[in-house]
Design a protein around this motif. Structure first.
Motif, short mmCIF file in Angstrom:
data_model
loop_
_atom_site.label_atom_id
_atom_site.label_comp_id
_atom_site.label_asym_id
_atom_site.label_seq_id
_atom_site.Cartn_x
_atom_site.Cartn_y
_atom_site.Cartn_z
N PRO A 261 39.52 41.86 44.45
CA PRO A 261 40.30 40.64 44.65
C PRO A 261 40.59 40.47 46.14
CG PRO A 261 41.61 42.35 43.54
CD PRO A 261 40.23 42.89 43.69
N GLY A 264 45.17 36.22 48.80
CA GLY A 264 45.29 34.80 49.13
C GLY A 264 44.18 33.92 48.59
N ARG A 265 43.13 34.53 48.04
CA ARG A 265 42.02 33.72 47.51
C ARG A 265 41.85 34.11 46.05
NH1 ARG A 265 36.73 34.88 50.54
NH2 ARG A 265 38.10 35.05 52.33
N ARG A 266 42.68 33.55 45.18
CA ARG A 266 42.73 34.03 43.82
C ARG A 266 41.74 33.35 42.90
NH1 ARG A 266 45.68 34.76 39.76
NH2 ARG A 266 46.45 32.64 39.71
N LEU A 267 40.99 34.15 42.17
CA LEU A 267 40.04 33.63 41.19
C LEU A 267 40.53 34.08 39.82
CD1 LEU A 267 36.91 34.88 43.11
CD2 LEU A 267 37.62 32.50 42.92
N ALA A 268 40.10 33.37 38.78
CA ALA A 268 40.54 33.73 37.44
C ALA A 268 39.95 35.08 37.04
CB ALA A 268 40.13 32.66 36.45
N ARG A 269 38.70 35.29 37.37
CA ARG A 269 38.05 36.55 37.00
C ARG A 269 37.31 37.11 38.21
NH1 ARG A 269 37.78 37.82 31.80
NH2 ARG A 269 36.05 39.23 31.96
N LEU A 270 37.20 38.42 38.23
CA LEU A 270 36.41 39.06 39.27
C LEU A 270 34.96 39.13 38.78
CD1 LEU A 270 38.79 42.00 40.10
CD2 LEU A 270 38.45 39.93 41.42
N ALA A 271 34.04 39.08 39.73
CA ALA A 271 32.63 39.19 39.36
C ALA A 271 32.28 40.67 39.24
CB ALA A 271 31.77 38.51 40.42
#
Lengths: 327, 322
Positions: A261, A264-271
């Protein structure tokens, strides 16, 4: 380019275990220039620490451990040296700090005595001069009460303090290369910031080269000039720090960068990369990453890719990058 | 107290006595947790962050009743956990589960993992024996484990898979709250991402987490609410946006600035804290952070700061907020 300080040339390391032969390092080649910071990144078992240990002559002797290829210091092959010839090199030309300073230091000798040891053997100082020098070194690594610390024993000091002591010992004979194997992994983040700061300052002051072994991409981005990415005992990608973070070419490097993660750059899921690292006891003859690779093609399950240039400063070992395969 | 409160911790204190001398008399105490208050809301997760020795693990264990508290109150779903009798606590137990950092240390090496996951279901009478296997397999599937894993022993699994087993075992009881203590710290980066995604899936299904970690990036990713601990106290708490976006406590600011950023061109304005955290057996007078604080004043060395509310839901324990 001038003669590199260190050259790994098709290094391979195999361990004989009860379960069979573990191929810890295979065909690893890269160079370290004088004064340069090179980071070797990878997950547990990828061979990064074994690569570093080969440079210190700290791998077990044959037949438990079989070495192939060459590791050169100033163009001389270190792997051909008899054990006795290593002694003057260690500490003087190449020094190393480890992840666990507590287990790297001798518990029954005071910090000062351990600091004096390389000064007495490598630099042939008198005991009085060595003591003075030990105090000066402790000051250099930011220890506030150097006399008191020199008189104390490892168990009396905190992890951050011990790592400073380790660094003081490592730089005591002005090595040309410092190997730091996960130097801050056991430390808290505010103490880690202090140690990385110190490492940078020491390097600037002395001009020594740094071989940094780490799994932390944040530390790589802050500390390294060049990056070597290892997977399952092989180098899968190498390039300048900007190459690796801006234009990663190998799917493993891409996956690794997308796995964390980003503040400050939040995504719903990690790749996440599916699956797990293959065992060094059962490495395939084809690309070891193929089973986890989102872009794998049939050819990836048949052939072992080799490093090839993708730009003047960057190389990756992936069949998808070679033009003949793409055709 | 609003309806959506799942766990409310109020003024929690836990001291560990220190004994010394030939008579083994108590000579002092490690003040591991001192006056800690927070709330975990239904459907949300709270990240409890701090460095080693900050007391975050002790908070988790005291909340679960694994340590006896010295003062304060822990209310879970309206019940005062430490006031309940054994039978009542046992009835509540399935609702409140724990996931450890080291799953190998928390799994019985002689128990097949399928049995380990089903054990608690049987013990609590939540599932008839005939239906157990099917129920366990369903939980395992939701944690990314297949039928072939059912009859294996813990040592046959990799670290990431073991953590999946640990999570499946907690999940089998359909808990409302999972206390997860450094659940991904022992795992490699690529495996960490898999487990973090699994936690995100469980959150979608309505499980709340008290997520204890030193990894601020992971907490920011997973938790809507954040509490920062230093030497046994919460120094700042608020929503993720408040704590990470507008940190007010000097310690939080330093902590956030100390995280190495995986970007070679990132601008770094780092606050490097001097010195090391003092011992919780002998915390500094006044503000516990004053010995390392870049903004400390004379007041900080003598007067204990109170908690200031700087915005709705955003609390900071610092004199500078007065």
């Amino acid at each position: 380019m001038s003669q590199p300080l260190i050259e790994f040339d098709r290094l391979s390391v195999q361990f004989a275990t009860e379960q069979g032969v573990a191929r810890a390092v295979q065909d690893v080649s890269f160079a370290i220039q004088a004064g340069e910071s090179v980071a070797v990144v990878g997950e547990s078992g990828c061979g990064k620490s074994v690569t570093a240990l080969s440079l210190m002559g700290l791998l077990p002797p044959a037949p438990a451990c079989r070495l192939g290829g060459e590791v050169r210091l100033d163009a001389a092959n270190l792997l051909a040296l008899p054990p006795a010839a290593w002694r003057p090199l260690r500490g003087r030309d190449i020094a190393m700090v480890f992840q666990e300073p507590m287990s790297a230091l001798n518990p029954v000798l005071s910090v000062g005595e351990q600091l004096m040891e390389p000064l007495l053997t490598h630099r042939q100082l008198s005991p009085a001069a060595a003591w003075q020098q030990a105090i000066a070194l402790l000051q250099q690594v930011g220890i506030a009460r150097p006399e008191a610390i020199a008189a104390s024993y490892p168990h009396q000091l905190s992890g951050g303090m011990l790592q400073r002591v380790m660094l003081a010992i490592a730089i005591s004979c002005q090595p040309r290369l410092l190997i730091a194997d996960e130097p801050t992994t056991a430390l808290d983040v505010t103490i880690q910031a202090q140690i990385l700061d110190l490492l940078r300052r020491l390097q600037q002051a002395s001009g020594m080269a740094l071989l940094l072994i780490t799994h932390d991409l944040g530390i790589v981005a802050e500390m390294a000039d060049r990056v070597v990415v290892m997977y399952a005992g092989r180098v899968v990608e190498t390039g300048s720090v900007r190459d690796i973070f801006r234009h990663p070419q190998h799917p493993y490097t891409q996956g690794l960068l997308a796995s964390r993660p980003v503040p400050g750059r939040r995504l719903a899921r990690l790749a996440a990369i599916p699956g797990q690292v293959p065992s060094p006891l059962a490495l395939p003859d084809h690309c070891a990453f193929a089973e986890r690779c989102p872009h794998a093609r049939p050819a990836c399950l048949h052939r072992q890719p080799v490093l090839q240039a993708t730009s003047p400063t960057q190389q990756a070992a992936c069949l998808l990058l070679s033009t003949e395969e793409a055709a | 107290m609003s309806d959506d409160t799942l766990l409310a911790v109020n003024g929690l204190v836990k001291h560990f006595p220190l004994h010394g001398g030939v008579l083994g008399r108590q000579t002092g105490a490690v003040r591991a947790v001192d006056d800690v208050s927070f709330v975990v809301r239904r459907g949300r997760s709270l990240g409890l962050v701090g460095e080693s020795g900050s007391g975050k693990t002790t908070v988790g264990r005291t909340v679960l009743g694994l340590h006896q508290k010295d003062a304060g109150e822990v209310r879970f779903a309206g019940h005062d956990l430490h006031a309940l009798d054994k039978a009542a606590l046992r009835r509540l137990r399935p609702q409140l589960q724990l996931v450890f950092q080291d799953p190998l240390g928390s799994l019985n090496p002689r128990l097949r993992v399928g049995d380990a996951i089903g054990e608690a279901l049987l013990a609590h009478g939540l599932c008839p024996r005939e239906a157990l296997r099917e129920r366990v397999l369903a939980v395992m599937a939701s944690c990314g484990l297949g039928e072939e894993h059912y009859s294996r022993y813990p040592h046959e699994f990799s670290g990431g898979q073991r953590q999946r087993v640990g999570i499946a075992r907690a999940l089998a009881l359909q808990p409302a709250l999972i206390v997860a203590d450094e659940p991904v710290s022992a795992l490699d980066v690529s495996i960490q991402a898999q487990i973090i995604n699994l936690f995100a899936d469980l959150k979608q299904q309505g499980v709340s987490f008290l997520f204890i970690s030193h990894d601020l990036a992971v907490v920011e990713h997973l938790c809507e609410d954040v509490a920062v601990m230093y030497l046994g106290q919460i120094v700042e708490q608020g929503s993720r946006e408040q704590v990470f976006g507008q940190p007010r406590h000097p310690y939080t600011r330093a902590l956030l600035s100390a995280i190495p950023v995986a970007d070679p061109d990132a601008r770094r304005e780092r606050v490097v804290l001097q010195g090391e955290p003092p011992s919780p057996a002998n915390p500094p007078a006044g503000c516990r952070f004053h010995t390392r604080c870049p903004q400390a004043t004379a007041q900080c060395a003598s007067v204990v700061p109170v908690v200031h509310r700087v915005a709705a839901g955003h609390q900071v324990r610092c004199h500078l907020m007065a």
